[in-house]
Design a protein around this motif. Structure first.
Motif, mmCIF file in Angstrom:
data_model
loop_
_atom_site.group_PDB
_atom_site.id
_atom_site.type_symbol
_atom_site.label_atom_id
_atom_site.label_comp_id
_atom_site.label_asym_id
_atom_site.label_seq_id
_atom_site.Cartn_x
_atom_site.Cartn_y
_atom_site.Cartn_z
ATOM 1 N N ASP A 130 0.830 -1.205 0.000
ATOM 2 C CA ASP A 130 0.000 0.000 0.000
ATOM 3 C C ASP A 130 0.867 1.259 0.000
ATOM 4 O O ASP A 130 0.496 2.288 -0.566
ATOM 5 C CB ASP A 130 -0.932 0.020 1.217
ATOM 6 C CG ASP A 130 -1.961 -1.092 1.181
ATOM 7 O OD1 ASP A 130 -2.221 -1.647 0.085
ATOM 8 O OD2 ASP A 130 -2.512 -1.425 2.247
ATOM 9 N N LEU A 131 2.029 1.190 0.638
ATOM 10 C CA LEU A 131 2.936 2.338 0.684
ATOM 11 C C LEU A 131 3.486 2.663 -0.699
ATOM 12 O O LEU A 131 3.700 3.832 -1.031
ATOM 13 C CB LEU A 131 4.078 2.071 1.664
ATOM 14 C CG LEU A 131 3.657 1.911 3.121
ATOM 15 C CD1 LEU A 131 4.794 1.327 3.945
ATOM 16 C CD2 LEU A 131 3.189 3.234 3.704
ATOM 17 N N VAL A 132 3.694 1.640 -1.522
ATOM 18 C CA VAL A 132 4.145 1.864 -2.904
ATOM 19 C C VAL A 132 3.072 2.643 -3.659
ATOM 20 O O VAL A 132 3.380 3.603 -4.373
ATOM 21 C CB VAL A 132 4.465 0.525 -3.605
ATOM 22 C CG1 VAL A 132 4.767 0.741 -5.089
ATOM 23 C CG2 VAL A 132 5.628 -0.182 -2.914
ATOM 24 N N GLU A 133 1.826 2.238 -3.476
ATOM 25 C CA GLU A 133 0.723 2.947 -4.144
ATOM 26 C C GLU A 133 0.646 4.403 -3.682
ATOM 27 O O GLU A 133 0.417 5.306 -4.489
ATOM 28 C CB GLU A 133 -0.606 2.238 -3.876
ATOM 29 C CG GLU A 133 -0.671 0.836 -4.446
ATOM 30 C CD GLU A 133 -0.393 0.789 -5.933
ATOM 31 O OE1 GLU A 133 -0.878 1.666 -6.682
ATOM 32 O OE2 GLU A 133 0.335 -0.129 -6.357
ATOM 33 N N GLN A 134 0.833 4.633 -2.396
ATOM 34 C CA GLN A 134 0.813 6.005 -1.877
ATOM 35 C C GLN A 134 1.946 6.835 -2.467
ATOM 36 O O GLN A 134 1.761 8.008 -2.783
ATOM 37 C CB GLN A 134 0.914 5.994 -0.360
ATOM 38 C CG GLN A 134 -0.326 5.477 0.319
ATOM 39 C CD GLN A 134 -0.154 5.414 1.816
ATOM 40 O OE1 GLN A 134 0.446 6.291 2.415
ATOM 41 N NE2 GLN A 134 -0.673 4.365 2.422
ATOM 42 N N LEU A 135 3.133 6.230 -2.600
ATOM 43 C CA LEU A 135 4.257 6.945 -3.211
ATOM 44 C C LEU A 135 3.894 7.361 -4.635
ATOM 45 O O LEU A 135 4.098 8.510 -5.021
ATOM 46 C CB LEU A 135 5.505 6.061 -3.225
ATOM 47 C CG LEU A 135 6.701 6.650 -3.991
ATOM 48 C CD1 LEU A 135 7.326 7.799 -3.212
ATOM 49 C CD2 LEU A 135 7.725 5.578 -4.292
ATOM 50 N N LEU A 136 3.332 6.439 -5.408
ATOM 51 C CA LEU A 136 2.958 6.752 -6.789
ATOM 52 C C LEU A 136 1.918 7.871 -6.838
ATOM 53 O O LEU A 136 2.012 8.773 -7.679
ATOM 54 C CB LEU A 136 2.452 5.501 -7.495
ATOM 55 C CG LEU A 136 3.487 4.393 -7.696
ATOM 56 C CD1 LEU A 136 2.834 3.147 -8.275
ATOM 57 C CD2 LEU A 136 4.640 4.855 -8.539
ATOM 58 N N PHE A 139 3.422 11.315 -6.443
ATOM 59 C CA PHE A 139 4.023 11.849 -7.647
ATOM 60 C C PHE A 139 2.953 12.427 -8.572
ATOM 61 O O PHE A 139 3.197 13.433 -9.249
ATOM 62 C CB PHE A 139 4.818 10.776 -8.404
ATOM 63 C CG PHE A 139 6.108 10.412 -7.744
ATOM 64 C CD1 PHE A 139 7.042 11.383 -7.394
ATOM 65 C CD2 PHE A 139 6.406 9.088 -7.485
ATOM 66 C CE1 PHE A 139 8.238 11.045 -6.780
ATOM 67 C CE2 PHE A 139 7.599 8.733 -6.876
ATOM 68 C CZ PHE A 139 8.506 9.713 -6.526
ATOM 69 N N GLU A 140 1.783 11.801 -8.600
ATOM 70 C CA GLU A 140 0.699 12.287 -9.465
ATOM 71 C C GLU A 140 0.211 13.661 -9.027
ATOM 72 O O GLU A 140 -0.249 14.445 -9.840
ATOM 73 C CB GLU A 140 -0.463 11.297 -9.449
ATOM 74 C CG GLU A 140 -0.144 9.979 -10.123
ATOM 75 C CD GLU A 140 -1.200 8.914 -9.873
ATOM 76 O OE1 GLU A 140 -2.219 9.199 -9.197
ATOM 77 O OE2 GLU A 140 -1.013 7.784 -10.352
ATOM 78 N N ARG A 141 0.315 13.963 -7.726
ATOM 79 C CA ARG A 141 -0.171 15.250 -7.208
ATOM 80 C C ARG A 141 0.807 16.383 -7.437
ATOM 81 O O ARG A 141 0.486 17.531 -7.203
ATOM 82 C CB ARG A 141 -0.464 15.122 -5.713
ATOM 83 C CG ARG A 141 -1.670 14.255 -5.410
ATOM 84 C CD ARG A 141 -2.083 14.367 -3.965
ATOM 85 N NE ARG A 141 -1.085 13.871 -3.038
ATOM 86 C CZ ARG A 141 -1.034 12.641 -2.547
ATOM 87 N NH1 ARG A 141 -1.914 11.749 -2.904
ATOM 88 N NH2 ARG A 141 -0.087 12.295 -1.702
#
Length: 142
Positions: A130-136, A139-141
Motif C-alpha cells: 500500500d505504501l508503494v501505491e501512496q508513493l505513486l 508523484f501524481e499530485r
C-alpha cells in the motif's frame, strides 16, 4: 521494558519508501531490503531511539540499512500491527536517494532497486505494498 511502558504500549518505529530514478533509463525504482533474520523483503525501517523524532529516525534507518542518504518527501501512512504479540506503530515517508551505496551488514544482507509493480509484488507483507501505491499517488499530485 521501562517502568512507563507495558506490553500494550506500541513500539515506535519509522521508515521510508526509498526511491530513485534508474541510472540506466530514468525510470522510477524503489529500494527493498532483505533482512536475513526474518528472511523478508521490506522497506527500510526500524525502532526509534529514546526521544528521537520520527523523521530523523526514518532517515537514520535508511542510512543504516541501505547505505544511502535521502531527501524526505511526503509523509505516507502510519502502519499499525502486532510484532511478537506487541503493538507496533511505524510512520513512513517517501524519500529520494541522494547518494551513498550499499554494503551488506548483519541486519540487511541484500537490497534491490525495482520498478514499483515488481517491488510491490516482492514485498513480504501486503500492507507494505500500500505504501508503494501512496508513493505513486504522491508523484501524481506534483
Amino acid at each position: 521494558m521501562t517502568p512507563q511502558t507495558t506490553s500494550a504500549t506500541p513500539i515506535q518505529a519509522a521508515g521510508c519508501v526509498l526511491w530513485r530514478l534508474s541510472p540506466f533509463g530514468g525510470e522510477l525504482e524503489i529500494c527493498l531490503v532483505h533482512r536475513p533474520k526474518y528472511d523478508d523483503w521490506s522497506h527500510p525501517k526500524g525502532k526509534l531511539k529514546r526521544g528521537e523524532d520520527a523523521l530523523t529516525g526514518a532517515l537514520r534507518e535508511v542510512v543504516e540499512e541501505t547505505g544511502y542518504t535521502a531527501r524526505p518527501g511526503a509523509e505516507l501512512s502510519t502502519l499499525h500491527y502486532l510484532a511478537n504479540g506487541r503493538p507496533k506503530q511505524v510512520r513512513y515517508w517517501a524519500a529520494e536517494a541522494t547518494g551513498g551505496g550499499f554494503v551488506p551488514n548483519l541486519e540487511v544482507d541484500r537490497i534491490l532497486w525495482l520498478p514499483p509493480a515488481t517491488a510491490r509484488d516482492r514485498l513480504t507483507q501486503p500492507r507494505d505494498g500500500d505504501l508503494v501505491e501512496q508513493l505513486l499517488r504522491s508523484f501524481e499530485r506534483r
